[in-house]
Structure formats: structure tokens, C-alpha cells
Design a protein around this motif. Structure first.
Motif, PDB file in Angstrom:
ATOM      1  N   LEU A 385       0.555  -1.449   0.051  1.00  0.00           N
ATOM      2  CA  LEU A 385       0.293  -0.050   0.577  1.00  0.00           C
ATOM      3  C   LEU A 385       0.571   1.028  -0.351  1.00  0.00           C
ATOM      4  O   LEU A 385       0.327   2.508  -0.279  1.00  0.00           O
ATOM      5  CB  LEU A 385      -1.074   0.244   1.095  1.00  0.00           C
ATOM      6  N   ILE A 430      -3.578  -3.829  -4.439  1.00  0.00           N
ATOM      7  CA  ILE A 430      -4.298  -4.567  -3.316  1.00  0.00           C
ATOM      8  C   ILE A 430      -5.175  -5.268  -4.395  1.00  0.00           C
ATOM      9  O   ILE A 430      -5.687  -5.883  -3.025  1.00  0.00           O
ATOM     10  CB  ILE A 430      -5.636  -3.050  -4.072  1.00  0.00           C
ATOM     11  N   VAL A 433      -2.592  -7.611  -1.430  1.00  0.00           N
ATOM     12  CA  VAL A 433      -3.608  -7.369  -0.580  1.00  0.00           C
ATOM     13  C   VAL A 433      -4.746  -8.279  -0.368  1.00  0.00           C
ATOM     14  O   VAL A 433      -5.176  -9.110   0.783  1.00  0.00           O
ATOM     15  CB  VAL A 433      -3.476  -6.068  -0.100  1.00  0.00           C
ATOM     16  N   LYS A 434      -5.660  -7.836  -1.589  1.00  0.00           N
ATOM     17  CA  LYS A 434      -6.855  -8.321  -1.314  1.00  0.00           C
ATOM     18  C   LYS A 434      -6.809 -10.136  -1.139  1.00  0.00           C
ATOM     19  O   LYS A 434      -7.838 -10.861  -0.582  1.00  0.00           O
ATOM     20  CB  LYS A 434      -8.390  -7.484  -2.520  1.00  0.00           C
ATOM     21  N   VAL A 437      -5.892 -10.826   2.692  1.00  0.00           N
ATOM     22  CA  VAL A 437      -6.391 -10.686   3.406  1.00  0.00           C
ATOM     23  C   VAL A 437      -8.346 -10.846   3.355  1.00  0.00           C
ATOM     24  O   VAL A 437      -8.508 -11.405   4.077  1.00  0.00           O
ATOM     25  CB  VAL A 437      -6.356  -9.124   3.216  1.00  0.00           C
ATOM     26  N   VAL A 438      -8.929 -11.316   1.819  1.00  0.00           N
ATOM     27  CA  VAL A 438     -10.569 -11.218   1.939  1.00  0.00           C
ATOM     28  C   VAL A 438     -10.348 -12.778   1.698  1.00  0.00           C
ATOM     29  O   VAL A 438     -11.318 -12.892   2.110  1.00  0.00           O
ATOM     30  CB  VAL A 438     -10.470 -10.141   0.755  1.00  0.00           C
TER      31      VAL A 438
ATOM     32  N   ARG C 102     -14.894 -12.687  11.497  1.00  0.00           N
ATOM     33  CA  ARG C 102     -13.283 -11.855  11.811  1.00  0.00           C
ATOM     34  C   ARG C 102     -13.930 -10.210  12.965  1.00  0.00           C
ATOM     35  O   ARG C 102     -13.528  -9.681  12.003  1.00  0.00           O
ATOM     36  CB  ARG C 102     -13.050 -11.938  10.372  1.00  0.00           C
ATOM     37  N   TYR C 141     -13.048  -0.552   1.777  1.00  0.00           N
ATOM     38  CA  TYR C 141     -12.762  -1.056   0.663  1.00  0.00           C
ATOM     39  C   TYR C 141     -12.465  -2.917   0.972  1.00  0.00           C
ATOM     40  O   TYR C 141     -13.557  -3.769   0.482  1.00  0.00           O
ATOM     41  CB  TYR C 141     -11.152  -1.291  -0.587  1.00  0.00           C
ATOM     42  N   ILE C 146     -15.049  -7.950   2.521  1.00  0.00           N
ATOM     43  CA  ILE C 146     -14.898  -8.904   3.228  1.00  0.00           C
ATOM     44  C   ILE C 146     -16.653  -9.312   3.769  1.00  0.00           C
ATOM     45  O   ILE C 146     -16.938 -10.446   3.281  1.00  0.00           O
ATOM     46  CB  ILE C 146     -14.031  -8.876   4.379  1.00  0.00           C
TER      47      ILE C 146
END
Lengths: 526, 103, 499
Positions: A385, A430, A433-434, A437-438, C102, C141, C146
């Protein structure tokens, strides 16, 4: 004539930092010879201590003498070179930290790797201060040849071989082109090899001659190769993908910082009279790098290739500061490289750690990593980031300073393009990152499912952890505490005579309008 | 007839162009290395010519040439070592075969 | 005085991550949210109502070479929004909590967002504002990506790209404003916008309008918004629509109207038309929706249009109305999203043709339906509720300047009533399906946030002075700023006629 008088005549004190690194290199070599295999446990720390010693020596020089020209004009240890040498040494320190476990796992000898890395560092440091063509060439080649060797360091790995061969061929060709330009310069200057004298000689050529421009183009080929600016970037993704990751970490920061120092010194001193031309060429390079780097990065599936294209794009951003050619322009280049040092090395440290634990660097394999390794996820996210220029990380401040300087120098088009392409860059950063993390637990990649227990007690892991945490802390906090590094960068520009001479008086007036002194006065009146 | 500086420069430029041509078209890695040597030799010729005509007292160009030759040797050594390593792993030095990393 | 608004949520965000019990993270989050809410109320009580300028000013040099200072201050424009920000964060933390995955990450992101928005509202330095404005991007975002619905990947990417472009335009506008005018730093107080010619001013204002217009969103730039609002979880939607979108209108007022008053006046008719188009477009689309969440999302476009019309009119009263509408809309939209979220969670659908008879006192959702009716009334501007106050002030203030757009807006506010009647009629009334509909009883957590919001909506509707008194001095000074050229012209004419 004894040694002491000779040394004082040559002003050899300016290269004490390089001397310390050379000494460290010798200690590493001899230590390996005497102690054999066992030495691998302590040699990295010797190297780090030696490099810290070099930083200390640089620090002493910063506060030290005003006589910076050494070896009869071959080396200039001015403030600019001190800062850049500092960045190179810092990047080597972090590279050593993150490389220990990697080299160990690849089954090759650590001490040899360290020696080559230190040799590359010496080359890079000399390149930062070299102000004479032969010295420039030797420093450049020391850095380059050591880099080729490191790239092919894992001999058994076909991809590493291939990367090394490509790097060597393109690198050697570009240095040959650079040399051809240098030989033309030598002739045009009437037999001078010192950059400042070449600059004077070139400025005395009255009619708009084509020859200096040809020499300039050839020289820029060599520079742009080191900066990996498009269209001289072809080697970057391949070398980044194929070579051992710690090497890439060094190449992307240390080697690039040295390249920028070299670019500034070469262009500002030798081509002072051709400022318009080299600004134009560099503007083209910056535009191409920003567009191409950011656009192609969108399509990458390998983390290392992604970082390769991102580094091409970042070079484009930094070039804006160089083209601005003002005090804050050069200062922003230095500050951005300083920021880039931490965020990029942090990113690479995470990639190293991930590939150590899983043996892959595909982006899709990072899916769902947050559950298994929060520290790695956090650091990699913040570093990426920050590279994308998201506040409050250091990359945002670096980028805004670059754009700020560029806008002040009225480079509106470049700055707007930089802004637009950095939006694109946010997208691909991102994406990673996604991925980490996601992703839901059930979407986790096979690799992450088999992710080994996080353990820092394996040999060589502690230094890697130190490197990661250092990069994490620096990336998150240097931005918020940006004043000291920016002041340092500005001071280094102010104290470097070659830059002061190049900052044209007309631009000086424009800059002084924005001087912060006025701001505080204004506030007092309020 | 006295030889003029231009002739040397033209010869060097010609050599340099041959080097670049070889660099671009060769399929054999060794050949590419040789082309690079050719380019470096063009540079050497340039430097020697300039040194002779413009800088006969300090002969910096000749010193430069010595350095270029030395470094070229080092570069060639490293290059050949890498080619050797590749040959051991792949049994070929054909550039077209080196496509594990897409360009 | 203002730093706590920033520090409390940030400490909270870290504390949640470090708190050992993930299931109880909401306790920590609530504590910190209430702390920051309490602090904003305290600021409200200390606020000097007779003074229109900045209050509680804090100033420290930060990154001097960049002209970036740690410079905070609030006025009547930002202070009420700060209170709304803390309130909605607390509500969002308690929205749809059951089985939240989470939850620690969720709550700390909400607190981060809270800190970011608070920072943007109090920043008095352009760069500082940009930092906070961009800071929201990543947490939002992640929250969409999520905890969002089925299409969350698409929606989150769309949100990211639009918002990043918005940030880009704002940065470009700010850089241009500062350097072209030759201002010494990015301090708002130091800006010398008057040095600019009218063409650069127009260009810069356009960049800012587009940037903030994306965030708001205004009609041609709104396409990210329905997808994002619908795919986002109710908690995220509350924050997005309730407060993040207000940063757009806040930016329009603070950096458009306040910095470029004369250019603003010049393009005000265009803005009024855009606002009117937004109002009609939002209402028409809302009527056409089958999905009740999407309906609420489109209603939001319409309500943001009122704000633009009022801001364009730029009279003292209309600006006051614009701010009041931001607050009222923030609360009503949050309430609507909360209730729709409850409906969706219990019934499993948002389709208005499937939903039926939720008013059923035994097997339906009587409380939720009742509140939904109230919220719909508030949104449609029924007197006695906060929406009426705000819209009334907006219309009254703008009518003198832009009579026709205002009239169209008034008519469209009738359309608001139409689609809320459709919504309520289909979902709340009618016969509940006997076979399938045995809904779970609501938990306490699904009730009290809605009750709190409803209470505030009712109270401010009955006691509008509590809503309007904060911004009066500020709007007066803003309106004077805006009409200074006109006043000067009148004065000049006067002097000519006084020989």
C-alpha cells in the motif's frame, strides 16, 4: 613520498567508508578460508557490523570536512554522494538480514554470496561519488559484474542461469553503449575525462552540434539500463523472476539508488549545457516507464514479476523529481529513494519469507494468508500500500513530495500522468492485499493450507524477522516523522556544489516564493 | 598522406554497428558475447584515436583503454562461466531455447 | 481539544487487535466509540455559538518542506458532522452483529474509518485533508470486499477505482490551487486564491467538483454507488451512505464554496441543474427498483441532490439547509439501511415482490416495520421528523435564487413519498405467508440502534433548533463570502449614484 603525504594529497579520507566495506569483504573471505563451513553462523554479522561501520564513517563525513574532492578529481565525496552511499549501504544491510536463511536453504555457500554482495556494494558506493569517466566506468562495472554473479548464484537452478545470462548480455551491451558515449565525450572535451571539465568543454561548443547530443543519448542508454526505465527495462522482469529473491531486493534498491546518483552527477555536471535535451529524453523515459510499468503490472501472476514492473513504474515516478531540476526536485528524489528502500525491501523480505515457507511466489498462492501468518500479511500489505502511495505510509509522503516538486517546476503533464498511473498502481497492489486478507477460509490456496507452523527459531530466521519488522516500522512511521529525512535530503542538495550550480537562478526565484519562512510569518500575523 | 582522426572514428563506428548487428541477430550465446567484445573494441579504437590526436601528453584515453580491456576480460570470464553453467543444465547455448522466463 | 477525536479511535483500533477475546471485541469498540462520541458532545457544549470562524484551533509544524502542518479546527459546518460520525460508528458496530466473522478486524476497521473521517472534517490544511480523505479508501475497500454480499468483488473494485479517481482529482485540484496562486503553504488560512485568474479558477473548481462529486455522488458520476451500497453489509452501508458520502458534500462546501466563492457563483446555475437532475433521477430509479436496499440507495442520490441545489444557491439559509440535510440524511439513511439489514437477515430476501406482511404482530417484524414506516416518512419529509426540517430550510433558502429547480425538487420530494409508500405497502402490509414465514424473534442488538436513531430523528424533528443552531454563524460568514462581489457591486453603484 611516504604513504601519509600521498594519502593526504589524494584526500583519501573521503573513501574511508568504501575502505571499511572493502576491509569487511576481506575479513569475510579470510574468515571463510580459516573457519570453513562453521563460519556461516557469524560471517553475516561481521558483514553487518562492517556495513554499520561504513554508515558511521559516512556520518562522520557528513559533519566533517568541506574538502570533498579526492584522487585528483576522480571521486567527489560531497553531501549528495554521502546520502546516496548511505542508501546503498542501508539496502545492503537489509539484504544481508533477509538473505541468510534464503542462501542457507538454497544450499550454497553464504560467505561467497556475502563477498559478492559486498563487492557490489563497493561498486555502488564508488558510483555514487565517481566524477571522472574511468572511475565511473570501473565503479559501474564492479557493481554490474557482481550483480551478474549474484543473479546466477544458484548455479543448479535453470531459471537463475537464464536470468543471469540475459542480465549479463543486456548489461554488457548497455555498458558498451555507455562506453561508446563516454569515448565520444572524451573526444568532444578535447581529451578530458573529469566530468566538470567535460561540462565546461561542452558548454563552449557554440553552434548546436549534433555530436554532444549523440554522446548524451549513448550515455543515457547506460544510465537508463541501471534505472530500469522503459524502454531499457526488458531485463527487469526476467531477472527479477529468475534470480534469488535477496539479490532482486538489492538490485531493486541498492543498484537503482547508485544508478540515480550516477545519473544526477553525470547529467548535471557533464551535460549542464544540454539540460533541455536531457530533460526532454528523461521526460520521455518517465512517461514510458510510468505507463508501461503500471499497465503491464496489472496482468502479472507472479509476485516477483509484479514487483519488477512496479519497480519500473517507480523509477518513472522518481524521474519526475530529477527532471524538475530544482532544489526540492533533487531532495524529493533522495527522499523517495529513502522511502523506497524500506517499502520495497520490506515487500521483498515478505516474498522471501513466503517462498522460504512454501516454495512459490505466485500471487494466487497468497490467498487467505492472513489466517496463517498475520505478521507477514500485515507487513506485505503495508509495504504494498505504501508503494501504491496510500497515506499515512511513507510512500505517500515520498510521492506527494515528488509531485509537489514536479508541479512547482511546472511539469503539469508529468505530474498528472503520475497521479493517474498511481491510481492504476493502487489497483494491482491492492489485488495482492485482497488476495491475502479477503479470501474466505474455504477459498484458501493449497499452498497456504499446507503452510508450515510459523517458527522464528530456525537458523537464519531471526535476522529475517528483524529485517521485516524494521521495514514495517520504517514504512509505517517514517512518513509521519517525515521532517528529519526531508531536511536531510534538502541539506544534502544545498551542500552539494554541483547541484547548486545547476539550479538555475530563474527557478530559484520561483522556489523562494514558496519558502516556508513566509508561511510562518503569515501565521504570526494571523 | 596523413591519416585523419575521422577515419578512425568512422572505423570505430562501423565496428560498433557490426557489434550491435551481431548482438541482435545471433542465436548462439557465445556469438553474442563476441559481438559485445566487438563493441568494446570499437570503444577502444575511439579512445586510442582521441588520445593520440587530442590528448597526446596525458594519454588518458590509453589508460582508459587498458581499463576497458581488463573489465572486458572480467566480463567475458563471468559471461562464459554463466554460459557454461547453462550448458551443464540445459545442454544448449541457443538463445532461442532460453524461454523459461518469458520476455 | 480536537486531537482526542483522532487519537481515541486509533487507540481503540489497536486495542481491539490486541484484545484477547475476539468475540467480545464489540465491547472495546463500543467503549471507544462512546468515548469519542462523548468527546464530540463535549466539544458541542463548549462550542461558541456566536462566533462563525474556526474554533478549538490546533497548530503544529509538521512536514515543513511540504507545507503540511498539523492544523485542526472546527466550525459550524464540521462540528455537527463530527458528532454524526461518532454516532454512526457506534451504530455500525452494533449492526448485524450476530455471527459476524472476523469481528476484531471488522471493528478495528470501523474505528479506523471513524478516525479518518474525523481527521478529514477537522483538517485545516489541504494536504492533511487529502491524507485523511485517502485514508478511508483501504478500510472501506476491505469492509466491502470481506463482509459484502454476493458480488462484493465487483462492487469493491468499482468502489476502489472511483474513489481513487476522486482522490486524484482532489489532489490535482489542491496542488493547482496552492501553486498557481503562489500560496506559501497548504494551510487553508494561507491560501491566496484571489491571485488566480478566472480560467484557472474554473478549471480547479471543476476538478474539485468532479472529485467530490464522485464521492457524494452526483448523477453522472454515481454509477459506483448503487452497486457498492447494495453489496456492502448493512454496517458498511451505514458508514458509506451516512457519513463517507457527506465528505463529498462537505468538500464541496469547504473547498468549493469557501475557497472559490466568485467562481462558485458563476457556475451555480449548472450545479443547481445537476442537483435537480440528481433528485429526479434518484427518485425515478428508486421507484423502479425491486430490491429494497437498492431503492434506499437510489433515494440517497436524490437526497444528495437537494444538498447540491442548496449549496449552489449559496444563501445563508440554504447553506444552513444543506448542512442540516447532510445530518438529517445521514441519520435517516443509517436508520433505513439498518432496518433493511434486519429485514434481509430475518427474511433472507430484499425483493419487495417476495416480502409481505411484516407488520404481522406475532410472526412478523412489528417493531422493525413500524420503525421502517417512520424512517420512510422521515425520508419523504413528513413534518415532525428531522427530514422535514432540513428539506424545508433547503427549499426556503434556495427558492429565492433558483425558483424553478427548487420547485422541481419540491415536486420530486413528493416522488420520495411515492416510493416509500410502495416500499412500506409491499413489505409491511398485506398477508404474511402462512406456510414459510416463521421468523426468528429479534435480538436486543437488532432493536436498540434503530430505537436510538429513531429517537434522535423524532427529537430533532420536534426541536429543530437543536439541529440548526450550530451552523448559523458559520453559514452567515460563508454566505457573506459568497455574495461579497455582489455586495461590492451594489456598493459601487451606490457610490456612483451619490455625487
Amino acid at each position: 613520498m611516504d604513504v601519509v603525504t600521498l594519502a593526504s594529497q589524494l584526500n583519501a579520507g573521503t573513501i574511508i567508508p568504501e575502505g571499511i566495506v572493502t576491509l569487511t569483504l576481506l575479513v569475510v573471505l579470510v574468515g571463510d578460508l580459516i573457519a570453513g563451513r562453521k563460519s556461516a553462523s557469524w560471517l553475516p554479522y561481521v558483514a553487518i557490523v562492517g556495513l554499520l561501520g561504513a554508515i558511521a564513517a559516512l556520518f562522520v563525513q557528513w559533519n566533517g570536512t568541506s574538502d570533498t574532492i579526492a584522487f585528483l578529481g576522480a571521486f567527489n565525496g560531497d553531501a549528495l554522494s554521502i546520502v546516496f552511499r548511505g542508501i546503498v549501504v542501508l539496502s545492503t544491510i537489509i539484504t544481508v538480514l533477509v538473505s541468510i536463511s534464503y542462501v542457507r536453504q538454497s544450499g550454497t555457500s553464504l560467505s561467497e554470496f556475502l563477498s559478492i554482495l559486498l563487492a557490489a556494494t563497493i561498486g555502488g558506493m564508488f558510483l555514487c561519488g565517481a566524477s571522472e569517466l574511468v572511475t565511473v566506468f570501473i565503479a559501474l562495472e564492479t557493481l554490474s559484474i557482481a550483480s551478474y554473479l549474484m543473479t546466477g548464484y544458484t548455479k543448479g537452478d535453470v531459471r537463475s542461469n537464464e536470468a543471469a545470462l540475459k542480465y549479463l548480455l543486456i548489461g554488457a551491451a548497455s555498458s558498451a553503449v555507455f562506453l561508446y558515449g563516454a569515448s565520444l565525450l572524451y573526444g568532444l572535451a578535447g581529451g578530458e575525462t573529469q566530468l566538470d571539465r567535460i561540462g565546461i568543454a561542452l558548454s563552449q561548443i557554440e553552434t548546436p552540434a549534433i555530436a554532444p547530443v549523440v554522446a548524451l543519448v549513448f550515455v543515457i542508454c547506460g544510465i537508463a539500463f541501471k534505472l530500469s526505465a522503459a524502454p531499457f527495462h526488458q531485463w527487469t522482469p526476467d531477472v527479477y523472476e529468475g534470480s534469488p529473491t535477496p539479490v532482486v531486493a538489492f538490485l531493486s534498491v541498492g543498484s537503482k539508488a547508485a544508478g540515480f546518483a550516477f545519473a544526477v552527477r553525470m547529467l548535471v555536471t557533464a551535460f549542464g549545457s544540454l539540460t533541455e535535451q536531457w530533460h526532454f529524453i528523461f521526460a520521455a523515459l518517465a512517461v514510458l516507464s510510468m505507463i508501461l510499468g503500471n499497465a503491464v503490472a496489472l496482468a502479472q501472476t507472479s509476485m516477483k514479476r509484479l514487483l519488477a514492473y512496479s519497480s519500473i513504474a517507480q523509477a518513472g515516478f522518481v524521474l519526475i523529481g530529477l527532471i524538475a531540476g530544482t532544489e526540492s526536485g533533487y531532495a524529493s528524489v533522495i527522499f523517495y529513494l529513502f522511502a523506497y528502500l524500506f517499502m520495497n525491501l520490506g515487500g521483498f523480505a515478505c516474498v522471501i519469507l513466503f517462498s522460504l515457507r512454501t516454495g512459490t511466489d505466485r500471487i494466487s498462492d497468497y490467498a487467505g494468508l492472513y489466517q496463517k501468518d498475520p505478521l507477514l500479511t500485515l507487513t506485505l500489505s503495508i509495504c504494498l500500500l505504501s508503494l501504491g502511495g496510500i497515506p499515512p505510509f511513507v510512500g505517500f509522503f515520498g510521492k506527494i513530495y515528488l509531485f509537489w516538486a514536479g508541479w512547482q517546476a511546472e511539469l503539469y503533464g508529468l505530474v498528472l500522468l503520475g497521479l493517474i498511473t498511481s491510481v492504476i498502481s493502487i489497483y494491482y497492489y491492492i489485488r495482492v492485499v485482497k488476495m491475502m486478507v479477503v479470501k474466505e477460509p474455504h477459498e484458501m490456496s493449497e499452498t497456504v493450507k499446507n503452510y508450515p507452523e510459523v517458527s522464528w527459531n530456525l537458523p537464519g530466521m531471526r535476522p529475517l524477522q528483524v529485517g521485516i519488522v524494521l521495514a514495517l516500522v520504517a514504512t509505517s512511521l517514517v512518513g509521519i516523522l517525515a521532517n528529519p529525512p526531508i531536511d536531510l535530503a534538502k541539506a544534502s542538495v544545498q551542500r552539494s556544489p554541483i547541484l547548486q550550480a545547476s539550479i538555475s537562478p530563474a527557478k530559484e526565484v520561483a522556489v523562494s516564493r514558496f519558502a516556508p519562512v513566509q508561511s510562518s510569518e503569515f501565521r504570526v500575523q494571523n | 598522406m596523413e591519416l585523419q582522426l575521422q577515419y578512425f572514428l568512422l572505423l570505430a563506428a562501423f565496428l560498433f554497428c557490426i557489434g550491435i548487428y551481431g548482438l541482435i541477430t545471433s542465436r548462439n550465446a557465445i556469438r553474442v558475447l563476441m559481438s559485445i567484445e566487438l563493441m568494446l573494441n570499437a570503444v577502444n579504437l575511439n579512445l586510442m584515436a582521441f588520445s593520440n590526436y587530442l590528448d597526446p601528453e596525458n594519454i588518458k584515453g590509453q589508460v582508459f583503454t587498458v581499463f576497458v580491456i581488463t573489465v572486458a576480460a572480467a566480463e567475458a570470464a563471468v559471461g562464459l562461466a554463466i554460459v557454461l553453467a547453462i550448458y551443464r543444465n540445459r545442454d544448449t547455448v541457443d538463445m532461442e531455447q532460453f524461454n523459461l522466463l518469458k520476455w | 481539544m480536537l486531537t482526542p477525536l483522532l487519537v481515541i479511535p486509533l487507540i481503540g483500533a489497536i486495542a481491539i487487535v490486541l484484545y484477547p477475546d475476539a468475540k467480545k471485541s464489540w465491547v472495546v469498540a463500543t467503549v471507544f466509540c462512546l468515548l469519542s462520541f462523548g468527546w464530540s458532545l463535549y466539544l458541542l457544549s463548549q462550542f461558541d455559538l456566536s462566533f462563525g470562524g474556526l474554533q478549538f484551533v490546533e497548530f503544529h509544524q509538521w512536514v515543513e518542506p511540504l507545507g503540511l502542518n498539523y492544523s485542526f479546527g472546527v466550525d459550524g459546518l464540521s462540528l455537527p458532522l463530527l458528532v454524526l460520525n461518532s454516532l454512526l460508528s457506534a451504530i455500525a458496530i452494533h449492526t448485524n452483529r450476530k455471527d459476524l466473522e472476523r469481528s476484531r478486524f471488522h471493528d478495528s476497521l470501523i474505528l479506523l474509518v471513524n478516525a479518518g473521517i474525523a481527521g478529514a472534517l477537522i483538517a485545516q490544511n489541504l494536504l492533511l485533508f487529502v491524507i485523511f480523505y485517502e485514508l478511508e479508501l483501504i478500510p472501506f475497500y476491505l469492509m466491502i470486499a470481506i463482509w459484502g454480499g454476493k458480488n462484493r468483488g465487483y462492487a469493491s473494485t468499482k468502489f476502489l477505482l472511483y474513489t481513487a479517481v476522486s482522490g486524484l482529482l482532489v489532489i490535482a485540484g489542491f496542488l493547482g490551487t496552492t501553486f498557481l496562486s503562489g500560496s506559501p503553504s497548504f494551510e487553508i488560512a494561507d491560501l491566496q486564491v484571489q491571485n488566480l485568474d478566472s480560467v484557472p479558477k474554473l478549471l480547479l473548481l471543476t476538478a474539485l467538483l468532479l472529485g467530490f462529486g464522485i464521492k457524494t455522488p452526483l448523477v453522472p458520476l454515481h454509477t459506483w454507488m448503487p452497486d457498492t451500497y447494495v453489496e456492502a453489509s448493512p454496517a458498511t452501508a451505514i458508514l458509506l451512505g451516512g457519513i463517507l458520502a457527506k465528505l463529498g458534500t462537505y468538500g464541496l462546501l469547504r473547498f468549493g464554496l469557501q475557497l472559490f466563492p466568485d467562481t462558485w457563483e458563476l457556475i451555480a446555475p449548472v450545479l443547481a441543474v445537476v442537483g435537480t437532475v440528481s433528485v429526479i433521477y434518484g427518485a425515478m430509479n428508486a421507484i423502479a427498483q425491486q430490491d429494497i436496499k437498492r431503492m434506499v440507495a437510489y433515494s440517497s442520490i436524490g437526497h444528495m441532490g437537494y444538498i447540491l441545489v442548496a449549496a449552489a444557491a449559496g444563501t445563508e439559509l440554504s447553506v444552513q439547509g444543506a448542512i442540516a440535510q447532510m445530518l438529517a440524511h445521514g441519520m435517516i439513511l443509517a436508520l433505513l439501511f439498518f432496518l433493511v439489514g434486519v429485514v434481509e437477515k430475518t427474511t433472507g430476501t430484499r425483493d419487495r415482490s417476495v416480502l409481505n406482511g411484516l407488520m404481522n404482530p406475532i410472526r412478523g417484524l412489528p417493531l422493525t416495520s413500524g420503525l421502517l414506516i417512520l424512517a420512510g416518512m422521515a425520508s419523504a419529509g413528513i413534518p415532525g421528523l428531522v427530514g422535514f426540517t432540513a428539506e424545508f430550510v433547503v427549499f426556503q433558502g434556495s427558492f429565492a435564487t433558483f425558483p424553478i429547480p427548487t420547485l422541481i425538487c419540491i415536486i420530486s420530494s413528493g416522488l420520495t413519498a411515492v416510493y416509500f409508500v410502495i416500499l412500506i405497502n409491499r413489505t409491511c402490509f398485506g398477508k404474511l405467508d402462512n406456510a414459510s414465514a416463521y421468523y426468528d424473534r429479534l435480538e436486543v442488538n437488532d432493536r436498540w440502534p434503530a430505537l436510538v436513531l429513531t429517537a434522535i430523528v423524532l427529537f430533532l424533528g420536534i426541536q429543530p433548533n437543536w439541529l440548526l443552531r450550530w451552523m448559523e454563524p458559520t453559514t452567515t460568514s460563508l454566505a457573506i463570502e459568497l455574495h461579497r462581489p455582489a455586495i461590492a457591486r451594489v456598493a459601487a453603484i451606490d457610490t456612483i449614484h451619490q455625487p
